[in-house]
Design a protein around this motif. Sequence first.
Motif, PDB file in Angstrom:
ATOM      1  N   VAL A  22       0.838  -1.205   0.000  1.00  0.00           N
ATOM      2  CA  VAL A  22       0.000   0.000   0.000  1.00  0.00           C
ATOM      3  C   VAL A  22       0.873   1.255   0.000  1.00  0.00           C
ATOM      4  O   VAL A  22       0.613   2.203  -0.750  1.00  0.00           O
ATOM      5  N   ILE A  23       1.929   1.260   0.819  1.00  0.00           N
ATOM      6  CA  ILE A  23       2.842   2.408   0.853  1.00  0.00           C
ATOM      7  C   ILE A  23       3.470   2.619  -0.524  1.00  0.00           C
ATOM      8  O   ILE A  23       3.528   3.742  -1.036  1.00  0.00           O
ATOM      9  N   SER A  24       3.943   1.533  -1.126  1.00  0.00           N
ATOM     10  CA  SER A  24       4.581   1.643  -2.444  1.00  0.00           C
ATOM     11  C   SER A  24       3.612   2.191  -3.487  1.00  0.00           C
ATOM     12  O   SER A  24       3.973   3.070  -4.280  1.00  0.00           O
ATOM     13  N   ILE A  25       2.393   1.685  -3.490  1.00  0.00           N
ATOM     14  CA  ILE A  25       1.392   2.148  -4.466  1.00  0.00           C
ATOM     15  C   ILE A  25       1.047   3.616  -4.227  1.00  0.00           C
ATOM     16  O   ILE A  25       0.969   4.410  -5.173  1.00  0.00           O
ATOM     17  N   LEU A  26       0.854   3.992  -2.958  1.00  0.00           N
ATOM     18  CA  LEU A  26       0.512   5.380  -2.644  1.00  0.00           C
ATOM     19  C   LEU A  26       1.615   6.345  -3.070  1.00  0.00           C
ATOM     20  O   LEU A  26       1.356   7.363  -3.716  1.00  0.00           O
ATOM     21  N   VAL A  27       2.835   6.018  -2.696  1.00  0.00           N
ATOM     22  CA  VAL A  27       3.953   6.921  -3.002  1.00  0.00           C
ATOM     23  C   VAL A  27       4.209   6.976  -4.506  1.00  0.00           C
ATOM     24  O   VAL A  27       4.382   8.056  -5.071  1.00  0.00           O
ATOM     25  N   LEU A  33       1.454  11.271 -10.318  1.00  0.00           N
ATOM     26  CA  LEU A  33       0.430  12.318 -10.435  1.00  0.00           C
ATOM     27  C   LEU A  33       1.022  13.719 -10.300  1.00  0.00           C
ATOM     28  O   LEU A  33       0.625  14.643 -11.005  1.00  0.00           O
ATOM     29  N   ARG A  34       1.982  13.876  -9.382  1.00  0.00           N
ATOM     30  CA  ARG A  34       2.554  15.218  -9.176  1.00  0.00           C
ATOM     31  C   ARG A  34       3.418  15.654 -10.336  1.00  0.00           C
ATOM     32  O   ARG A  34       3.339  16.792 -10.788  1.00  0.00           O
ATOM     33  N   TYR A  35       4.287  14.778 -10.814  1.00  0.00           N
ATOM     34  CA  TYR A  35       5.209  15.166 -11.874  1.00  0.00           C
ATOM     35  C   TYR A  35       4.598  15.044 -13.266  1.00  0.00           C
ATOM     36  O   TYR A  35       4.975  15.768 -14.180  1.00  0.00           O
ATOM     37  N   GLY A  36       3.646  14.140 -13.416  1.00  0.00           N
ATOM     38  CA  GLY A  36       3.059  13.940 -14.730  1.00  0.00           C
ATOM     39  C   GLY A  36       1.816  14.761 -14.985  1.00  0.00           C
ATOM     40  O   GLY A  36       1.559  15.163 -16.118  1.00  0.00           O
ATOM     41  N   PHE A  37       1.047  15.014 -13.927  1.00  0.00           N
ATOM     42  CA  PHE A  37      -0.246  15.648 -14.138  1.00  0.00           C
ATOM     43  C   PHE A  37      -0.485  16.869 -13.233  1.00  0.00           C
ATOM     44  O   PHE A  37      -1.599  17.377 -13.170  1.00  0.00           O
ATOM     45  N   SER A  42      -3.728  13.914  -1.898  1.00  0.00           N
ATOM     46  CA  SER A  42      -3.372  14.764  -0.753  1.00  0.00           C
ATOM     47  C   SER A  42      -3.146  13.963   0.525  1.00  0.00           C
ATOM     48  O   SER A  42      -2.307  14.320   1.343  1.00  0.00           O
ATOM     49  N   ALA A  43      -3.837  12.879   0.698  1.00  0.00           N
ATOM     50  CA  ALA A  43      -3.718  12.115   1.947  1.00  0.00           C
ATOM     51  C   ALA A  43      -2.622  11.056   1.896  1.00  0.00           C
ATOM     52  O   ALA A  43      -2.376  10.369   2.882  1.00  0.00           O
ATOM     53  N   ALA A  44      -1.926  10.936   0.769  1.00  0.00           N
ATOM     54  CA  ALA A  44      -0.949   9.859   0.592  1.00  0.00           C
ATOM     55  C   ALA A  44       0.196   9.931   1.603  1.00  0.00           C
ATOM     56  O   ALA A  44       0.618   8.901   2.139  1.00  0.00           O
ATOM     57  N   THR A 121      -6.424  13.374   6.332  1.00  0.00           N
ATOM     58  CA  THR A 121      -7.161  12.102   6.393  1.00  0.00           C
ATOM     59  C   THR A 121      -8.203  12.086   7.496  1.00  0.00           C
ATOM     60  O   THR A 121      -9.130  11.292   7.438  1.00  0.00           O
ATOM     61  N   GLY A 122      -8.005  12.902   8.516  1.00  0.00           N
ATOM     62  CA  GLY A 122      -8.932  12.895   9.640  1.00  0.00           C
ATOM     63  C   GLY A 122      -8.688  11.754  10.611  1.00  0.00           C
ATOM     64  O   GLY A 122      -9.476  11.526  11.529  1.00  0.00           O
TER      65      GLY A 122
END
Length: 181
Positions: A22-27, A33-37, A42-44, A121-122
């Motif tokens: 999960v950590i690997s997928i999130l990061v 998303l940040r560099y490409g789009f 935000s909660a990652a 995330t709350g």
Amino acid sequence: MPTPLKWLFKVFDTLIVVGMAVISILVFSNVVLRYGFSSGISAAVELSRVILVWVIFLGAVAGLAKGAHLSVDILIARLPQKARFVCFLVAQGLMLWCCWLLAQGSWALTRIEWGNVTPLTGLPVGLTYAAGLFAAVMMALVILIELWGALRGTLPSTWGGAHAQEASMAVDPALTQEKIQ
């Protein structure tokens, strides 16, 4: 590994693998998303941090149960059986004390921070500190099971001398001398 808890440590191993995935997928997703789009999840970062803390503490518990933590047994291997047993009892007592300190501190921080939530995330901030409390309780349980086994006559392999092989200090002269001709 304590036999009564083998199933639980298989669950821990699975949770560790799932957490790391999960950590690997999130990061990875966040970076793409940040560099490409020019956007991102935000909660990652917050979620990855909480999961990483839990993975680390679960790994510490699993490592203790499997006897995978670093140990230097050069002195223990040379002691007689009764002295090894006494050292084992002292070491386990000290580890139980450390578990108590970790549990006490983690419980205090969990209670203090439970009312605070992370901004994105709350999730309660105390959830991060609860990992230390959980690990302290589980490690104490593993130590108590090992102590119970030792009092019944079964020391873990390092303490029992199963891996204690004394290195030979003598060197075979035939192996070290070069032929001079």
